[in-house]
Design a protein around this motif. Structure first.
Motif, short mmCIF file in Angstrom:
data_model
loop_
_atom_site.label_atom_id
_atom_site.label_comp_id
_atom_site.label_asym_id
_atom_site.label_seq_id
_atom_site.Cartn_x
_atom_site.Cartn_y
_atom_site.Cartn_z
N LYS A 26 -44.25 -67.95 -26.54
CA LYS A 26 -42.83 -67.72 -26.83
C LYS A 26 -41.99 -67.76 -25.56
O LYS A 26 -40.91 -68.34 -25.53
N ASN A 27 -42.50 -67.13 -24.49
CA ASN A 27 -41.77 -67.13 -23.22
C ASN A 27 -41.69 -68.53 -22.63
O ASN A 27 -40.65 -68.94 -22.12
N ILE A 28 -42.80 -69.26 -22.68
CA ILE A 28 -42.82 -70.63 -22.16
C ILE A 28 -41.82 -71.49 -22.93
O ILE A 28 -41.03 -72.23 -22.34
N PHE A 29 -41.87 -71.40 -24.26
CA PHE A 29 -40.97 -72.20 -25.08
C PHE A 29 -39.51 -71.90 -24.76
O PHE A 29 -38.70 -72.81 -24.60
N ALA A 30 -39.18 -70.61 -24.65
CA ALA A 30 -37.80 -70.22 -24.37
C ALA A 30 -37.33 -70.78 -23.03
O ALA A 30 -36.18 -71.22 -22.91
N LYS A 31 -38.21 -70.77 -22.03
CA LYS A 31 -37.84 -71.30 -20.72
C LYS A 31 -37.69 -72.82 -20.76
O LYS A 31 -36.82 -73.38 -20.10
N MET A 32 -38.56 -73.49 -21.51
CA MET A 32 -38.56 -74.95 -21.54
C MET A 32 -37.41 -75.53 -22.36
O MET A 32 -36.92 -76.61 -22.06
N ASP A 33 -37.00 -74.84 -23.40
CA ASP A 33 -35.97 -75.33 -24.31
C ASP A 33 -34.60 -75.20 -23.65
O ASP A 33 -33.81 -74.33 -23.98
N GLU A 34 -34.32 -76.11 -22.73
CA GLU A 34 -33.10 -76.03 -21.91
C GLU A 34 -31.82 -76.06 -22.72
O GLU A 34 -30.85 -75.39 -22.37
N ASN A 35 -31.78 -76.83 -23.79
CA ASN A 35 -30.55 -76.93 -24.57
C ASN A 35 -30.54 -75.99 -25.78
O ASN A 35 -29.64 -76.05 -26.62
N ASP A 37 -32.10 -75.83 -28.59
CA ASP A 37 -32.01 -76.41 -29.93
C ASP A 37 -33.23 -76.09 -30.79
O ASP A 37 -33.33 -76.54 -31.92
N GLY A 38 -34.16 -75.29 -30.25
CA GLY A 38 -35.34 -74.92 -31.02
C GLY A 38 -36.43 -75.97 -31.03
O GLY A 38 -37.42 -75.83 -31.74
N GLN A 39 -36.24 -77.04 -30.25
CA GLN A 39 -37.23 -78.11 -30.16
C GLN A 39 -37.41 -78.48 -28.70
O GLN A 39 -36.49 -78.32 -27.89
N LEU A 40 -38.60 -78.98 -28.37
CA LEU A 40 -38.85 -79.43 -27.01
C LEU A 40 -38.98 -80.94 -26.97
O LEU A 40 -39.73 -81.52 -27.76
N THR A 41 -38.23 -81.55 -26.08
CA THR A 41 -38.43 -82.97 -25.84
C THR A 41 -39.62 -83.10 -24.91
O THR A 41 -40.06 -82.13 -24.29
N GLN A 42 -40.14 -84.29 -24.80
CA GLN A 42 -41.26 -84.51 -23.89
C GLN A 42 -40.84 -84.18 -22.46
O GLN A 42 -41.61 -83.57 -21.71
N ASP A 43 -39.62 -84.54 -22.09
CA ASP A 43 -39.13 -84.25 -20.74
C ASP A 43 -39.03 -82.74 -20.49
O ASP A 43 -39.40 -82.26 -19.43
N GLU A 44 -38.51 -82.00 -21.47
CA GLU A 44 -38.42 -80.54 -21.34
C GLU A 44 -39.81 -79.93 -21.17
O GLU A 44 -40.01 -79.05 -20.33
N PHE A 45 -40.76 -80.42 -21.96
CA PHE A 45 -42.12 -79.89 -21.90
C PHE A 45 -42.75 -80.15 -20.53
O PHE A 45 -43.29 -79.24 -19.91
#
Length: 61
Positions: A26-35, A37-45
């Motif tokens: 959950k912490n990783i996802f929150a940090k990675m999801d820059e915009n 939107d509740g989804q991670l792009t490959q670049d964000e990941f």
């Protein structure tokens, strides 16, 4: 994925973080999801993996 990494590290590993796999994910996802939107792009990941020192250590011990 984070849970699988935790499982690979084993219960007694000194590399295993103190938080649970679910909390860490959950912490990783929150940090990675820059915009936020509740989804991670490959670049964000990829950017998030490279910038998270602890995650990087888990992926390449």
């Amino acid at each position: 994925m984070v849970e699988a990494i935790y499982d690979m590290l084993g219960a007694c590993s000194s590399n295993k973080p103190a938080d649970s796999a679910e909390e860490r994910a959950k912490n990783i996802f929150a940090k990675m999801d820059e915009n936020n939107d509740g989804q991670l792009t490959q670049d964000e990941f990829l950017k998030g993996c490279l910038q998270d020192e602890e995650l990087s250590k888990m992926l390449a011990p």
